[in-house]
Design a protein around this motif. Structure first.
Motif, PDB file in Angstrom:
ATOM      1  N   THR A 115      72.601  18.880  12.217  1.00  0.00           N
ATOM      2  CA  THR A 115      74.288  18.371  11.076  1.00  0.00           C
ATOM      3  C   THR A 115      75.479  17.400  11.277  1.00  0.00           C
ATOM      4  O   THR A 115      74.203  16.424  11.615  1.00  0.00           O
ATOM      5  CB  THR A 115      75.160  18.782  13.045  1.00  0.00           C
ATOM      6  OG1 THR A 115      74.662  20.467  13.643  1.00  0.00           O
ATOM      7  CG2 THR A 115      76.857  19.274  12.550  1.00  0.00           C
ATOM      8  N   CYS A 116      76.206  17.019  10.145  1.00  0.00           N
ATOM      9  CA  CYS A 116      77.018  16.033   9.794  1.00  0.00           C
ATOM     10  C   CYS A 116      77.734  15.839  10.699  1.00  0.00           C
ATOM     11  O   CYS A 116      78.567  16.516  11.124  1.00  0.00           O
ATOM     12  CB  CYS A 116      77.340  16.208   8.499  1.00  0.00           C
ATOM     13  SG  CYS A 116      77.923  15.401   8.484  1.00  0.00           S
ATOM     14  N   ALA A 117      77.443  14.463  11.182  1.00  0.00           N
ATOM     15  CA  ALA A 117      78.416  13.848  12.676  1.00  0.00           C
ATOM     16  C   ALA A 117      79.579  13.527  12.039  1.00  0.00           C
ATOM     17  O   ALA A 117      80.492  12.995  12.767  1.00  0.00           O
ATOM     18  CB  ALA A 117      77.384  12.946  13.058  1.00  0.00           C
ATOM     19  N   VAL A 118      79.792  13.137  10.342  1.00  0.00           N
ATOM     20  CA  VAL A 118      81.104  13.316  10.360  1.00  0.00           C
ATOM     21  C   VAL A 118      81.910  13.909   8.951  1.00  0.00           C
ATOM     22  O   VAL A 118      82.118  13.998   7.928  1.00  0.00           O
ATOM     23  CB  VAL A 118      80.893  12.101   8.653  1.00  0.00           C
ATOM     24  CG1 VAL A 118      80.931  10.427   9.932  1.00  0.00           C
ATOM     25  CG2 VAL A 118      80.056  11.643   7.880  1.00  0.00           C
ATOM     26  N   HIS A 119      81.271  15.268   9.425  1.00  0.00           N
ATOM     27  CA  HIS A 119      81.704  16.415   8.561  1.00  0.00           C
ATOM     28  C   HIS A 119      83.159  16.885   8.155  1.00  0.00           C
ATOM     29  O   HIS A 119      83.774  17.011   7.048  1.00  0.00           O
ATOM     30  CB  HIS A 119      81.392  17.713   9.916  1.00  0.00           C
ATOM     31  CG  HIS A 119      81.128  19.066   9.050  1.00  0.00           C
ATOM     32  ND1 HIS A 119      82.802  19.440   8.456  1.00  0.00           N
ATOM     33  CD2 HIS A 119      80.759  19.886   7.496  1.00  0.00           C
ATOM     34  CE1 HIS A 119      82.396  20.954   7.721  1.00  0.00           C
ATOM     35  NE2 HIS A 119      81.345  21.022   7.387  1.00  0.00           N
ATOM     36  N   ALA A 120      83.824  15.927   8.567  1.00  0.00           N
ATOM     37  CA  ALA A 120      85.376  15.984   8.724  1.00  0.00           C
ATOM     38  C   ALA A 120      86.030  15.449   7.576  1.00  0.00           C
ATOM     39  O   ALA A 120      86.461  15.352   7.152  1.00  0.00           O
ATOM     40  CB  ALA A 120      86.253  16.071  10.030  1.00  0.00           C
ATOM     41  N   LEU A 121      84.858  14.158   7.830  1.00  0.00           N
ATOM     42  CA  LEU A 121      85.099  12.948   6.411  1.00  0.00           C
ATOM     43  C   LEU A 121      83.610  13.055   6.437  1.00  0.00           C
ATOM     44  O   LEU A 121      83.919  11.763   5.261  1.00  0.00           O
ATOM     45  CB  LEU A 121      85.613  11.629   7.485  1.00  0.00           C
ATOM     46  CG  LEU A 121      86.877  11.584   7.980  1.00  0.00           C
ATOM     47  CD1 LEU A 121      87.850  10.959   6.831  1.00  0.00           C
ATOM     48  CD2 LEU A 121      87.419  12.359   8.514  1.00  0.00           C
ATOM     49  N   ARG A 122      82.820  13.823   5.049  1.00  0.00           N
ATOM     50  CA  ARG A 122      82.081  13.767   4.660  1.00  0.00           C
ATOM     51  C   ARG A 122      82.551  13.608   3.470  1.00  0.00           C
ATOM     52  O   ARG A 122      83.494  13.832   3.040  1.00  0.00           O
ATOM     53  CB  ARG A 122      81.439  15.171   4.635  1.00  0.00           C
ATOM     54  CG  ARG A 122      81.492  16.402   4.149  1.00  0.00           C
ATOM     55  CD  ARG A 122      81.651  17.247   4.649  1.00  0.00           C
ATOM     56  NE  ARG A 122      81.232  18.451   4.193  1.00  0.00           N
ATOM     57  CZ  ARG A 122      82.746  18.914   4.488  1.00  0.00           C
ATOM     58  NH1 ARG A 122      83.472  19.278   5.057  1.00  0.00           N
ATOM     59  NH2 ARG A 122      82.977  20.881   3.949  1.00  0.00           N
ATOM     60  N   PRO A 123      81.698  12.173   2.135  1.00  0.00           N
ATOM     61  CA  PRO A 123      82.137  12.738   0.979  1.00  0.00           C
ATOM     62  C   PRO A 123      82.354  13.732   0.132  1.00  0.00           C
ATOM     63  O   PRO A 123      82.287  14.895   0.551  1.00  0.00           O
ATOM     64  CB  PRO A 123      80.852  11.619   0.645  1.00  0.00           C
ATOM     65  CG  PRO A 123      80.149  10.768   1.722  1.00  0.00           C
ATOM     66  CD  PRO A 123      80.364  11.979   2.907  1.00  0.00           C
ATOM     67  N   MET A 124      83.033  13.126  -0.729  1.00  0.00           N
ATOM     68  CA  MET A 124      83.043  14.284  -1.856  1.00  0.00           C
ATOM     69  C   MET A 124      82.243  14.860  -2.416  1.00  0.00           C
ATOM     70  O   MET A 124      81.773  16.137  -2.571  1.00  0.00           O
ATOM     71  CB  MET A 124      84.001  13.766  -3.321  1.00  0.00           C
ATOM     72  CG  MET A 124      85.719  13.841  -2.277  1.00  0.00           C
ATOM     73  SD  MET A 124      86.297  12.641  -4.417  1.00  0.00           S
ATOM     74  CE  MET A 124      85.985  14.191  -5.765  1.00  0.00           C
ATOM     75  N   ALA A 125      81.292  13.905  -2.820  1.00  0.00           N
ATOM     76  CA  ALA A 125      79.705  14.707  -3.307  1.00  0.00           C
ATOM     77  C   ALA A 125      79.275  16.410  -2.243  1.00  0.00           C
ATOM     78  O   ALA A 125      78.571  16.913  -2.171  1.00  0.00           O
ATOM     79  CB  ALA A 125      78.811  13.338  -2.966  1.00  0.00           C
ATOM     80  N   CYS A 126      79.688  15.457  -1.059  1.00  0.00           N
ATOM     81  CA  CYS A 126      78.798  16.068  -0.214  1.00  0.00           C
ATOM     82  C   CYS A 126      79.757  17.585   0.169  1.00  0.00           C
ATOM     83  O   CYS A 126      79.101  19.274   0.069  1.00  0.00           O
ATOM     84  CB  CYS A 126      78.573  16.215   1.700  1.00  0.00           C
ATOM     85  SG  CYS A 126      77.763  14.844   1.723  1.00  0.00           S
ATOM     86  N   ARG A 127      80.834  17.502  -0.073  1.00  0.00           N
ATOM     87  CA  ARG A 127      81.365  18.476  -0.211  1.00  0.00           C
ATOM     88  C   ARG A 127      81.491  19.592  -1.681  1.00  0.00           C
ATOM     89  O   ARG A 127      81.668  20.544  -0.993  1.00  0.00           O
ATOM     90  CB  ARG A 127      83.084  18.060   0.028  1.00  0.00           C
ATOM     91  CG  ARG A 127      84.122  17.347   1.536  1.00  0.00           C
ATOM     92  CD  ARG A 127      85.378  17.106   1.082  1.00  0.00           C
ATOM     93  NE  ARG A 127      85.319  16.022   2.158  1.00  0.00           N
ATOM     94  CZ  ARG A 127      86.220  16.770   3.404  1.00  0.00           C
ATOM     95  NH1 ARG A 127      87.146  17.627   3.176  1.00  0.00           N
ATOM     96  NH2 ARG A 127      85.391  15.863   3.795  1.00  0.00           N
ATOM     97  N   GLN A 128      81.515  19.213  -2.380  1.00  0.00           N
ATOM     98  CA  GLN A 128      81.024  19.439  -4.056  1.00  0.00           C
ATOM     99  C   GLN A 128      80.057  20.659  -3.954  1.00  0.00           C
ATOM    100  O   GLN A 128      79.640  21.361  -4.901  1.00  0.00           O
ATOM    101  CB  GLN A 128      81.252  18.525  -5.324  1.00  0.00           C
ATOM    102  CG  GLN A 128      82.583  18.435  -4.551  1.00  0.00           C
ATOM    103  CD  GLN A 128      82.837  16.907  -5.977  1.00  0.00           C
ATOM    104  OE1 GLN A 128      81.693  16.400  -5.805  1.00  0.00           O
ATOM    105  NE2 GLN A 128      84.476  17.134  -6.567  1.00  0.00           N
ATOM    106  N   PHE A 129      78.765  20.047  -3.413  1.00  0.00           N
ATOM    107  CA  PHE A 129      77.950  20.481  -3.152  1.00  0.00           C
ATOM    108  C   PHE A 129      77.549  22.429  -2.085  1.00  0.00           C
ATOM    109  O   PHE A 129      77.040  21.938  -1.505  1.00  0.00           O
ATOM    110  CB  PHE A 129      76.350  19.580  -2.690  1.00  0.00           C
ATOM    111  CG  PHE A 129      75.461  20.000  -3.264  1.00  0.00           C
ATOM    112  CD1 PHE A 129      74.952  19.124  -4.727  1.00  0.00           C
ATOM    113  CD2 PHE A 129      74.206  20.780  -2.620  1.00  0.00           C
ATOM    114  CE1 PHE A 129      73.260  19.551  -5.548  1.00  0.00           C
ATOM    115  CE2 PHE A 129      72.682  21.039  -3.495  1.00  0.00           C
ATOM    116  CZ  PHE A 129      73.158  20.470  -4.563  1.00  0.00           C
ATOM    117  N   ASN A 130      77.936  23.492  -2.894  1.00  0.00           N
ATOM    118  CA  ASN A 130      77.361  23.934  -2.934  1.00  0.00           C
ATOM    119  C   ASN A 130      76.333  25.100  -3.718  1.00  0.00           C
ATOM    120  O   ASN A 130      76.510  24.991  -5.258  1.00  0.00           O
ATOM    121  CB  ASN A 130      78.556  24.737  -2.643  1.00  0.00           C
ATOM    122  CG  ASN A 130      79.316  24.465  -1.958  1.00  0.00           C
ATOM    123  OD1 ASN A 130      79.441  24.553  -0.506  1.00  0.00           O
ATOM    124  ND2 ASN A 130      80.491  23.395  -1.921  1.00  0.00           N
TER     125      ASN A 130
END
Ligand code: SF4
Length: 226
Positions: A115-130
């Protein structure tokens, strides 16, 4: 279109911290815009091509295999704040240890128990990778194995998010912002998450923990089970 206010209720909010850290509001605004862009692209794919996102909670394949996650200075500030002041409990202890011992080639140091420990503040790149339709096979990087199944982020939303971030980099004039976007000002400052040293962050987290009267005083909003 003022995308910043399309779904204001979906923007994460930390009122006290945002009042103290003005840059945090910029980052949360920008992430809200990025997330709205992603939501629209996903909806478009579902509507026009009948495709659905295959990513699900607990799948952290991309966090383990990607060796070069791009991250921007404002995002690093956000992650550092979140780790220091928000992550608590067992996740905090594991995270500190991972940040201290992180070496290039390891999975992302912010990945705790898949689980991403910084999920709420994860970087844009992580948000965009779907990834669409088919979940990744173990160790598969769909960006290379089936690029057509990886979401292409909306360029206008990305630029709007960058624009919101610009005051953090000292750019406040609207004309200067236009120039900065055109010249990729923020992108030129990109770093690679896996090439950064995170030892200082671990140290800061330890110092912050030591200043707390008890571990219960640290707010816990991230990590497994969130
Ligand atoms: S920051 Fe979070 S989402 Fe991004 S690669 Fe690391 S663990 Fe995964």
């Amino acid at each position: 279109m003022d995308v910043q206010h399309v779904y204001p209720e979906k923007r994460l909010s930390f009122p006290e911290d945002e009042a103290r850290l003005t840059w945090l509001a910029l980052l949360l605004d920008a992430y809200s815009i990025v997330d709205q862009g992603i939501e629209r692209e996903i909806a478009k794919e579902a509507e026009t091509r009948g495709r659905n996102v295959a990513c699900s909670k607990g799948c952290a394949n991309c966090c383990r295999i990607h060796a070069a996650v791009p991250v921007y200075p404002l995002e690093m500030a956000g992650m550092a704040w979140y780790c220091t002041e928000q992550v608590a409990g067992v996740t905090r202890q594991v995270l500190i240890s991972q940040l201290e011992h992180f070496e290039q080639g390891d999975p992302c140091p912010f990945l705790v128990n898949d689980t991403c420990a910084v999920h709420a503040l994860r970087p844009m790149a992580c948000r965009q990778f779907n990834v669409f339709d088919i979940p990744c096979a173990e160790d598969e990087d769909p960006f290379y194995s089936r690029r057509e199944d990886v979401l292409t982020p909306s360029e206008p939303f990305k630029n709007m998010a960058f624009r919101v971030m610009l005051p953090f980099y000292g750019i406040v004039d609207e004309t200067d912002k236009d120039i900065a976007i055109k010249e990729n000002h923020i992108h030129r400052q990109v770093r690679v998450l896996q090439q950064c040293s995170w030892k200082e962050l671990a140290k800061k987290m330890r110092q912050f923990s030591a200043q707390q009267p008890s571990s219960n005083d640290i707010r816990f909003v991230g990590g497994p089970g969130d």
